[in-house]
Design an enzyme around this catalytic site. Structure first.
Site, PDB file in Angstrom:
ATOM      1  N   ARG A  21      63.711 148.129 104.108  1.00 21.82           N
ATOM      2  CA  ARG A  21      64.501 148.064 102.878  1.00 21.82           C
ATOM      3  C   ARG A  21      64.948 146.626 102.592  1.00 21.82           C
ATOM      4  NH1 ARG A  21      63.293 152.432  99.855  1.00 21.82           N
ATOM      5  NH2 ARG A  21      64.138 154.386 100.626  1.00 21.82           N
ATOM      6  N   HIS A  40      77.263 157.063  85.198  1.00 22.86           N
ATOM      7  CA  HIS A  40      78.282 157.805  84.444  1.00 22.86           C
ATOM      8  C   HIS A  40      77.996 159.291  84.242  1.00 22.86           C
ATOM      9  CE1 HIS A  40      79.241 153.581  83.772  1.00 22.86           C
ATOM     10  NE2 HIS A  40      80.493 154.022  83.795  1.00 22.86           N
ATOM     11  N   GLN A  49      82.085 155.268  92.394  1.00 22.09           N
ATOM     12  CA  GLN A  49      82.755 154.378  91.464  1.00 22.09           C
ATOM     13  C   GLN A  49      83.742 153.467  92.203  1.00 22.09           C
ATOM     14  OE1 GLN A  49      85.127 156.425  88.551  1.00 22.09           O
ATOM     15  NE2 GLN A  49      85.136 154.696  87.131  1.00 22.09           N
ATOM     16  N   TYR A 100      67.954 163.042 103.300  1.00 20.23           N
ATOM     17  CA  TYR A 100      67.003 162.979 104.416  1.00 20.23           C
ATOM     18  C   TYR A 100      67.396 163.960 105.514  1.00 20.23           C
ATOM     19  CZ  TYR A 100      65.138 158.392 102.833  1.00 20.23           C
ATOM     20  OH  TYR A 100      64.561 157.366 102.147  1.00 20.23           O
ATOM     21  N   LEU A 106      71.519 149.472  87.544  1.00 15.83           N
ATOM     22  CA  LEU A 106      71.010 150.777  88.000  1.00 15.83           C
ATOM     23  C   LEU A 106      72.114 151.657  88.564  1.00 15.83           C
ATOM     24  CD1 LEU A 106      70.626 151.361  91.303  1.00 15.83           C
ATOM     25  CD2 LEU A 106      68.820 149.694  91.060  1.00 15.83           C
ATOM     26  N   TYR A 107      73.270 151.036  88.885  1.00 15.91           N
ATOM     27  CA  TYR A 107      74.387 151.801  89.446  1.00 15.91           C
ATOM     28  C   TYR A 107      75.297 152.380  88.362  1.00 15.91           C
ATOM     29  CZ  TYR A 107      75.865 152.765  94.254  1.00 15.91           C
ATOM     30  OH  TYR A 107      76.067 153.341  95.478  1.00 15.91           O
TER      31      TYR A 107
HETATM   32 MN1  MNH Z   1      82.162 153.138  84.982  1.00 13.36          MN
HETATM   33  C1  MNH Z   1      81.846 149.891  84.107  1.00 13.36           C
HETATM   34  C2  MNH Z   1      84.399 153.573  82.385  1.00 13.36           C
HETATM   35  C3  MNH Z   1      82.758 156.335  85.971  1.00 13.36           C
HETATM   36  C4  MNH Z   1      79.919 152.739  87.509  1.00 13.36           C
HETATM   37  N1  MNH Z   1      82.952 151.948  83.512  1.00 13.36           N
HETATM   38  C5  MNH Z   1      82.687 150.631  83.338  1.00 13.36           C
HETATM   39  C6  MNH Z   1      83.431 150.149  82.211  1.00 13.36           C
HETATM   40  C7  MNH Z   1      84.161 151.199  81.723  1.00 13.36           C
HETATM   41  C8  MNH Z   1      83.874 152.327  82.540  1.00 13.36           C
HETATM   42  C9  MNH Z   1      85.094 151.196  80.514  1.00 13.36           C
HETATM   43  C10 MNH Z   1      83.420 148.738  81.669  1.00 13.36           C
HETATM   44  C11 MNH Z   1      82.135 148.480  80.941  1.00 13.36           C
HETATM   45  C12 MNH Z   1      82.294 148.187  79.475  1.00 13.36           C
HETATM   46  O1  MNH Z   1      83.402 147.884  79.032  1.00 13.36           O
HETATM   47  O2  MNH Z   1      81.272 148.269  78.778  1.00 13.36           O
HETATM   48  N2  MNH Z   1      83.377 154.663  84.316  1.00 13.36           N
HETATM   49  C13 MNH Z   1      84.207 154.643  83.221  1.00 13.36           C
HETATM   50  C14 MNH Z   1      84.852 155.944  83.080  1.00 13.36           C
HETATM   51  C15 MNH Z   1      84.389 156.718  84.102  1.00 13.36           C
HETATM   52  C16 MNH Z   1      83.452 155.899  84.876  1.00 13.36           C
HETATM   53  C17 MNH Z   1      85.835 156.297  81.972  1.00 13.36           C
HETATM   54  C18 MNH Z   1      84.705 158.125  84.459  1.00 13.36           C
HETATM   55  C19 MNH Z   1      85.092 159.003  83.629  1.00 13.36           C
HETATM   56  N3  MNH Z   1      81.475 154.316  86.489  1.00 13.36           N
HETATM   57  C20 MNH Z   1      81.826 155.609  86.717  1.00 13.36           C
HETATM   58  C21 MNH Z   1      81.084 156.124  87.824  1.00 13.36           C
HETATM   59  C22 MNH Z   1      80.281 155.114  88.272  1.00 13.36           C
HETATM   60  C23 MNH Z   1      80.528 153.972  87.426  1.00 13.36           C
HETATM   61  C24 MNH Z   1      81.190 157.520  88.421  1.00 13.36           C
HETATM   62  C25 MNH Z   1      79.341 155.245  89.422  1.00 13.36           C
HETATM   63  C26 MNH Z   1      79.111 154.357  90.316  1.00 13.36           C
HETATM   64  N4  MNH Z   1      81.051 151.593  85.682  1.00 13.36           N
HETATM   65  C27 MNH Z   1      80.191 151.632  86.752  1.00 13.36           C
HETATM   66  C28 MNH Z   1      79.641 150.316  86.961  1.00 13.36           C
HETATM   67  C29 MNH Z   1      80.203 149.491  85.980  1.00 13.36           C
HETATM   68  C30 MNH Z   1      81.090 150.321  85.182  1.00 13.36           C
HETATM   69  C31 MNH Z   1      78.649 149.928  88.038  1.00 13.36           C
HETATM   70  C32 MNH Z   1      80.003 147.992  85.785  1.00 13.36           C
HETATM   71  C33 MNH Z   1      81.196 147.290  86.382  1.00 13.36           C
HETATM   72  C34 MNH Z   1      81.134 145.817  86.175  1.00 13.36           C
HETATM   73  O3  MNH Z   1      80.046 145.277  86.087  1.00 13.36           O
HETATM   74  O4  MNH Z   1      82.200 145.190  86.125  1.00 13.36           O
END
Ligand code: MNH
Length: 527
Positions: free
Chosen positions: A90, A331, A173, A298, A327-328
């Site tokens: 990996r 949502h 998250q 696995y 890729l992470y």
């Molecule tokens: Mn999430 C970034 C809201 C669940 C992974 N998330 C963001 C942003 C918001 C946000 C707002 C900021 C991006 C922007 O302003 O365009 N996230 C949520 C909400 C939920 C949520 C409201 C749940 C409900 N997020 C999750 C989950 C994951 C995840 C579950 C899984 C790993 N989110 C991310 C990642 C970023 C992000 C990765 C990017 C963060 C960064 O680059 O700073």
């Protein structure tokens, strides 16, 4: 004149250089391939390729063959041998030191020295190319609103098919927010994190915040007791800056290591449990043996043992890649509502309401999330509150000029898709994508990842795993605590501390910090 590198002529990791105005050259150095396009393997490479199992063969080996793995898992020598292979295969996929950044389609020293950049595994599409994806596809990419309305918005909740729990979604998250920290004011290629598992999401982003969060007693963080349990302090008692997505009353504002974590009870729950526990080595152990174990599905029992890499060629340094962040974006794993201790809450009730965790108590909260199904990572499964996040993500992918999905597949040893149907395994979806992109070689990175067919018995399609696996293993094992000078009992305060790290599990993390009987703590919904 056209840049001939726009058609990505160089294969197998060869680097494309423009030559004069109407020619190009491939640099095949140390790729084990030669020829104008680095298309011909050397003799020894040919034999290696012939012996090498495909990612799909390996995946099927790992998720099947119960009898074999029951044996291997119980023979430490064999388990260690296989795990060493997992680590090296990996992490060898990741360039270390980092190679590309966002500003140039070729290697620059800035990629290494400017740590405010995310690195990139593949350079940006050159700006002078005829189409946004190089030479393939339409001149203009599909309208983001139309794309999201058609392919992303959730109408009916689709549960995650292998039974992943909402406890897992919040772990993902919470854990990843310590190193995915886009500095959006500067632009989507900038970040303000430390490029790895540094626990800044618990201890704060810098020394200043750390000092505000610490109690300076017994090495513990500040805390307050409510309903007989320990919780993070209120913001008035530790003035680190928090950011809320909507207005919040003062008595619901808590001081946490990451400014976003007051927005969701699930994040507040993890913040609270790590505040009670506070130990860094445990995170990597739990991530590999519980979290990645669940994710991989696995039958082989994964192992966290840094000593397996001692003596191997391995760089103890890591840089977070832009592609890893994109890729992470999982949502769809978030459901629309939650049942906590028998009470139903919508996502709207959940937002900026960390007090729910205190109200129900840690035990009930973790138990309830463990029994609740996460959402499936697939099309038409983005809940209402995350639609704008995915819109922004796709826009960022465009301004950053991410290469098309097929180029990433090749970079990570996967066969490029030949058709939309091969990508999606679904006629309707294939048709929609074809209308949007015109050419399979022009499918955007994130859109490709979410429309890709799921692997058998898996949470994701092939590309997310074959890319995410390397970034993740590299990031975890390149942590300084895994290096030979750190990885010894004295670093953890002696054999007692070392033992705690080496026996940590997600279940113990909760149960040893809860006074009541041990609740259900599981990344998979029981039964
Ligand atoms: Mn999430 C970034 C809201 C669940 C992974 N998330 C963001 C942003 C918001 C946000 C707002 C900021 C991006 C922007 O302003 O365009 N996230 C949520 C909400 C939920 C949520 C409201 C749940 C409900 N997020 C999750 C989950 C994951 C995840 C579950 C899984 C790993 N989110 C991310 C990642 C970023 C992000 C990765 C990017 C963060 C960064 O680059 O700073």
């Amino acid at each position: 004149a056209e840049n001939l590198c726009c058609s990505y002529p160089c294969q197998n990791g060869g680097v494309c250089l423009t030559k004069g105005f109407k020619d190009y050259e491939c640099d095949c150095t140390s790729t084990d391939f030669y020829g104008r396009n680095c298309e011909t393997p050397t003799f020894s490479k040919r034999i290696k390729l012939w012996l090498k199992p495909s990612p799909l063969t390996l995946h099927n080996l790992m998720i099947g063959n119960n009898w074999l793995w029951n044996m291997v898992n119980n023979i430490p020598f064999l388990r260690g041998f296989i795990m060493k292979k997992v680590y090296t295969m990996r992490s060898d996929m990741i360039d270390s030191p980092p190679t590309y950044e966002n500003e140039h389609p070729y290697i620059t020293l800035d990629a290494n020295y400017n740590v405010s950049f995310y690195t990139r595994t593949l350079p940006p599409v050159p700006v002078e190319c005829p189409t946004p994806m190089g030479v393939a596809g339409k001149k203009i990419l599909p309208d983001v609103d139309v794309l999201v309305n058609k392919l992303f918005i959730r109408e009916k909740f689709k549960p995650e098919p292998i039974g992943t729990s909402a406890l897992f979604s919040f772990f993902a998250q919470h854990f990843t927010h310590q190193f995915f920290k886009t500095d959006i004011k500067r632009g989507p290629q900038y970040q303000w994190g430390g490029h790895g598992v540094d626990m800044t999401h618990v201890y704060g982003k810098n020394k200043h915040d750390e000092n505000l969060l610490r109690s300076f007693k017994d090495g513990k963080l500040k805390a307050q007791t409510v309903n007989g349990e320990e919780w993070p302090p209120l913001s008035k008692d530790a003035q680190v800056e928090m950011q809320y997505i909507m207005p919040v009353p003062e008595d619901s504002k808590y001081a946490l290591g990451h400014s976003f974590f007051g927005n969701l009870p699930g994040l507040f729950m993890y913040a609270s449990i790590w505040m009670r526990e506070h130990n860094r080595g445990e995170t990597i152990k739990i991530v590999i043996e519980d979290y990645v174990q669940h994710l991989s599905n696995y039958n082989f029992k994964l192992l966290f043992d840094p000593s397996l890499l001692f003596g191997e060629p391995f760089q103890y340094q890591n840089r977070i890649a832009l592609e890893f962040n994109h890729l992470y974006h999982w949502h769809p794993l978030m459901p629309d509502d939650f049942t906590i201790g028998g009470v139903n809450y919508t996502m709207k009730d959940f937002l900026v309401n960390p007090k729910l965790v205190i109200k129900h108590g840690m035990a009930t909260f973790v138990d309830s999330l463990s029994k609740q199904n996460a959402g499936a990572f697939t099309v038409r499964n983005h809940g209402k509150y995350t639609v704008n996040v995915v819109k922004d993500l796709i826009k960022h992918g465009r301004t950053l000029r991410l290469q098309p999905l097929n180029n990433y597949r090749k970079r990570f040893n996967l066969k490029p898709f030949k058709s939309f149907e091969e990508l999606t395994g679904n006629k309707w979806l294939a048709k929609e994508l074809e209308n949007f992109y015109g050419d399979i070689e022009a499918v955007e990175f994130y859109v490709g990842l979410i429309t890709e067919k799921r692997r058998p018995k898996a949470v994701f399609g092939e590309a997310i795993v074959e890319m995410g696996g390397p970034y993740s293993v590299k990031g975890l094992m390149a942590n300084p605590i895994c290096s030979p000078k750190y990885w010894k009992p004295s670093t953890f305060g002696g054999s007692v501390g070392f033992d705690i790290v080496n026996t940590a599990t997600i279940e113990k993390l909760f149960c040893q910090n809860i006074k009541e009987d041990c609740p259900v703590v599981s990344f998979k919904v029981p039964g």
